[in-house]
Design an enzyme around this catalytic site. Structure first.
Site, PDB file in Angstrom:
ATOM      1  N   LYS A  67       0.183 -28.111 -67.843  1.00  0.00           N
ATOM      2  CA  LYS A  67       0.064 -27.278 -69.053  1.00  0.00           C
ATOM      3  C   LYS A  67      -0.909 -26.104 -68.896  1.00  0.00           C
ATOM      4  CE  LYS A  67       1.462 -30.393 -72.769  1.00  0.00           C
ATOM      5  NZ  LYS A  67       1.065 -30.865 -74.100  1.00  0.00           N
ATOM      6  N   ALA A  73      -4.848 -32.268 -76.641  1.00  0.00           N
ATOM      7  CA  ALA A  73      -4.150 -32.327 -77.926  1.00  0.00           C
ATOM      8  C   ALA A  73      -5.080 -31.915 -79.065  1.00  0.00           C
ATOM      9  CB  ALA A  73      -3.613 -33.731 -78.159  1.00  0.00           C
ATOM     10  N   LEU A  80      -1.858 -39.186 -83.350  1.00  0.00           N
ATOM     11  CA  LEU A  80      -0.901 -38.477 -82.488  1.00  0.00           C
ATOM     12  C   LEU A  80      -0.093 -39.442 -81.623  1.00  0.00           C
ATOM     13  CD1 LEU A  80      -2.631 -35.208 -81.262  1.00  0.00           C
ATOM     14  CD2 LEU A  80      -1.727 -35.798 -83.501  1.00  0.00           C
ATOM     15  N   GLY A 100      -9.916 -33.455 -76.266  1.00  0.00           N
ATOM     16  CA  GLY A 100      -9.102 -33.132 -75.090  1.00  0.00           C
ATOM     17  C   GLY A 100      -8.051 -32.082 -75.401  1.00  0.00           C
ATOM     18  N   GLY A 156       2.626 -40.108 -84.628  1.00  0.00           N
ATOM     19  CA  GLY A 156       2.816 -38.957 -83.746  1.00  0.00           C
ATOM     20  C   GLY A 156       4.269 -38.601 -83.448  1.00  0.00           C
ATOM     21  N   THR A 179       4.751 -30.507 -69.253  1.00  0.00           N
ATOM     22  CA  THR A 179       3.870 -31.607 -69.642  1.00  0.00           C
ATOM     23  C   THR A 179       2.830 -31.857 -68.555  1.00  0.00           C
ATOM     24  OG1 THR A 179       3.820 -33.836 -70.570  1.00  0.00           O
ATOM     25  CG2 THR A 179       5.480 -33.452 -68.885  1.00  0.00           C
ATOM     26  N   SER A 226       9.333 -39.448 -69.749  1.00  0.00           N
ATOM     27  CA  SER A 226       9.434 -38.387 -70.765  1.00  0.00           C
ATOM     28  C   SER A 226      10.568 -38.679 -71.744  1.00  0.00           C
ATOM     29  CB  SER A 226       9.688 -37.039 -70.091  1.00  0.00           C
ATOM     30  OG  SER A 226       9.965 -36.065 -71.083  1.00  0.00           O
TER      31      SER A 226
HETATM   32  P1  NAP Z   1      -6.702 -35.728 -72.969  1.00  0.00           P
HETATM   33  O1  NAP Z   1      -6.679 -34.265 -72.751  1.00  0.00           O
HETATM   34  O2  NAP Z   1      -6.942 -36.641 -71.842  1.00  0.00           O
HETATM   35  O3  NAP Z   1      -7.806 -36.010 -74.122  1.00  0.00           O
HETATM   36  C1  NAP Z   1      -8.131 -37.313 -74.546  1.00  0.00           C
HETATM   37  C2  NAP Z   1      -9.413 -37.266 -75.377  1.00  0.00           C
HETATM   38  O4  NAP Z   1      -9.677 -38.595 -75.807  1.00  0.00           O
HETATM   39  C3  NAP Z   1     -10.647 -36.779 -74.611  1.00  0.00           C
HETATM   40  O5  NAP Z   1     -11.485 -36.072 -75.473  1.00  0.00           O
HETATM   41  C4  NAP Z   1     -11.303 -38.089 -74.176  1.00  0.00           C
HETATM   42  O6  NAP Z   1     -12.695 -37.990 -74.053  1.00  0.00           O
HETATM   43  C5  NAP Z   1     -10.990 -38.959 -75.375  1.00  0.00           C
HETATM   44  N1  NAP Z   1     -11.007 -40.381 -75.021  1.00  0.00           N
HETATM   45  C6  NAP Z   1     -10.215 -41.002 -74.103  1.00  0.00           C
HETATM   46  N2  NAP Z   1     -10.508 -42.317 -74.052  1.00  0.00           N
HETATM   47  C7  NAP Z   1     -11.535 -42.515 -74.929  1.00  0.00           C
HETATM   48  C8  NAP Z   1     -12.292 -43.650 -75.317  1.00  0.00           C
HETATM   49  N3  NAP Z   1     -12.052 -44.859 -74.808  1.00  0.00           N
HETATM   50  N4  NAP Z   1     -13.272 -43.477 -76.231  1.00  0.00           N
HETATM   51  C9  NAP Z   1     -13.511 -42.264 -76.769  1.00  0.00           C
HETATM   52  N5  NAP Z   1     -12.823 -41.151 -76.451  1.00  0.00           N
HETATM   53  C10 NAP Z   1     -11.843 -41.274 -75.541  1.00  0.00           C
HETATM   54  O7  NAP Z   1      -5.319 -36.233 -73.617  1.00  0.00           O
HETATM   55  P2  NAP Z   1      -4.377 -35.412 -74.639  1.00  0.00           P
HETATM   56  O8  NAP Z   1      -3.341 -34.694 -73.868  1.00  0.00           O
HETATM   57  O9  NAP Z   1      -5.265 -34.669 -75.576  1.00  0.00           O
HETATM   58  O10 NAP Z   1      -3.625 -36.609 -75.399  1.00  0.00           O
HETATM   59  C11 NAP Z   1      -4.336 -37.465 -76.244  1.00  0.00           C
HETATM   60  C12 NAP Z   1      -3.383 -38.380 -77.027  1.00  0.00           C
HETATM   61  O11 NAP Z   1      -2.530 -37.611 -77.852  1.00  0.00           O
HETATM   62  C13 NAP Z   1      -2.474 -39.230 -76.125  1.00  0.00           C
HETATM   63  O12 NAP Z   1      -2.347 -40.496 -76.725  1.00  0.00           O
HETATM   64  C14 NAP Z   1      -1.148 -38.493 -76.193  1.00  0.00           C
HETATM   65  O13 NAP Z   1      -0.046 -39.342 -76.007  1.00  0.00           O
HETATM   66  C15 NAP Z   1      -1.165 -37.971 -77.627  1.00  0.00           C
HETATM   67  N6  NAP Z   1      -0.335 -36.763 -77.807  1.00  0.00           N
HETATM   68  C16 NAP Z   1       0.723 -36.849 -78.663  1.00  0.00           C
HETATM   69  C17 NAP Z   1       1.517 -35.744 -78.876  1.00  0.00           C
HETATM   70  C18 NAP Z   1       2.684 -35.849 -79.823  1.00  0.00           C
HETATM   71  O14 NAP Z   1       3.560 -34.975 -79.785  1.00  0.00           O
HETATM   72  N7  NAP Z   1       2.728 -36.824 -80.670  1.00  0.00           N
HETATM   73  C19 NAP Z   1       1.233 -34.536 -78.212  1.00  0.00           C
HETATM   74  C20 NAP Z   1       0.131 -34.483 -77.343  1.00  0.00           C
HETATM   75  C21 NAP Z   1      -0.654 -35.615 -77.153  1.00  0.00           C
HETATM   76  P3  NAP Z   1     -13.404 -37.333 -72.750  1.00  0.00           P
HETATM   77  O15 NAP Z   1     -13.099 -35.867 -72.854  1.00  0.00           O
HETATM   78  O16 NAP Z   1     -14.833 -37.658 -72.938  1.00  0.00           O
HETATM   79  O17 NAP Z   1     -12.764 -37.971 -71.561  1.00  0.00           O
END
Ligand code: NAP
Length: 283
Positions: free
Chosen positions: A72, A134, A224, A132, A247, A68, A21
């Site tokens: 969440k 985010a 992001l 997902g 991001g 985190t 983190s």
């Molecule tokens: P999550 O809940 O696991 O959601 C990920 C999404 O991406 C899901 O819809 C998943 O599809 C899709 N996905 C994953 N692998 C894929 C692939 N190979 N092809 C197509 N779709 C794919 O994760 P999250 O918490 O939303 O986080 C997502 C990203 O955002 C991460 O990289 C995280 O580090 C980043 N993030 C950044 C911040 C920031 O402050 N900058 C904040 C939050 C998140 P399925 O539903 O079909 O599995």
């Protein structure tokens, strides 16, 4: 380093895992700069220990904490009140002590809109890649900014239907990835909320080269992901002369919004941003 005494107020972040983190870096940098008597500590809390941990936080008079993965959603039934924005997103990332007990909100939406909110997005089209956790903050943010159309692309038709049904937003529509080319050529804002391109898979992008060419030159590409910096997706955008936003700013701004809630003070965003950039080796 802040001097910790018997009067120091405790803040923290809970997650499993927690050792990577970045929150302690940026929060303690801000705390030191603000010269306030707080310390921000990472807590490794396993899912089965969440309830016990919250009771322990009550006992040690923790003032507030960040939440985190994977807590969440599961933290929500343990809180006395939850803001409407966190209810809409379906996740809490910030908890503080109020008169009624533990209160929770979600500052990811504030973080997401911070770098783009100065523009007028009325009559604009947003394209969100991924559905997902985010993506929920991104959709709520796009609605708040007044986009006339919000398109979400995902790989599972079933999950997309569930996603669509969980909102009451007229401008929202969901699509499978095969619709991407058509959507890309109209989008004014394209947001990658998938982990595709995240280190160590740094050579990947959610868009193939042909799809990247379909982005409008006056669009904004927003990833992001903050590591690598820039991601392949943002490099594709930059090669076309398209404005790219990473991001890191969302990470900083969601943290700053949380620290403001806990301390009631204006928070030095620049100090938080710089501490992360130095830590990640960007400067
Ligand atoms: P999550 O809940 O696991 O959601 C990920 C999404 O991406 C899901 O819809 C998943 O599809 C899709 N996905 C994953 N692998 C894929 C692939 N190979 N092809 C197509 N779709 C794919 O994760 P999250 O918490 O939303 O986080 C997502 C990203 O955002 C991460 O990289 C995280 O580090 C980043 N993030 C950044 C911040 C920031 O402050 N900058 C904040 C939050 C998140 P399925 O539903 O079909 O599995």
């Amino acid at each position: 380093m802040n001097r910790i005494t018997g009067k120091t107020k405790l803040l923290g972040v809970i997650g499993d895992p927690i050792e990577h983190s970045l929150s302690p870096i940026m929060h303690n940098a801000a705390i030191e700069h603000m010269q306030i008597d707080f310390a921000y500590v990472p807590f490794h809390i396993r899912p089965e220990d969440l309830k016990t941990a919250i009771a322990g936080f009550e006992a040690i008079d923790l003032k507030g904490f960040s939440v985190t993965i994977p807590h969440k959603q599961s933290i929500m039934p343990l809180l006395s009140e939850i803001t409407d924005v966190a209810k809409a997103i379906g996740a809490v990332n910030t908890v503080w002590k109020s008169d009624r007990g533990w209160s929770g909100t979600n500052t990811d939406i504030v973080g997401f809109i911070a770098p783009i909110k100065a523009r007028n997005w009325k009559s604009s089209i947003a394209l969100v890649l991924g559905n997902g956790g985010a993506a929920r903050a991104v959709v709520a943010g796009c609605e708040q900014l007044g986009f006339s159309e919000i398109h979400v692309v995902g790989r599972s038709a079933e999950k997309l239907q569930e996603f669509a049904q969980s909102w009451a937003i007229d401008s929202l529509s969901v699509h499978t990835w095969d619709k991407l080319p058509e959507l890309l050529s109209h989008a004014d804002l394209i947001v990658n909320t998938t982990p595709i391109g995240m280190s160590p898979q740094s050579d990947q992008s959610p868009l193939n080269e042909a799809q990247a060419q379909l982005m409008k030159t006056n669009a904004i590409a927003y990833d992001l992901i903050y590591l690598p910096n820039p991601t392949k997706f943002l490099q594709q955008a930059q090669q076309k002369g398209i404005e790219a936003i990473d991001g890191l700013e969302m990470l900083v701004q969601q943290g700053a919004a949380a620290l403001e809630i806990w301390t009631g003070r204006t928070v030095p965003n620049d100090v938080m941003r710089r501490s992360l950039r130095v830590h990640l080796g960007f400067e």
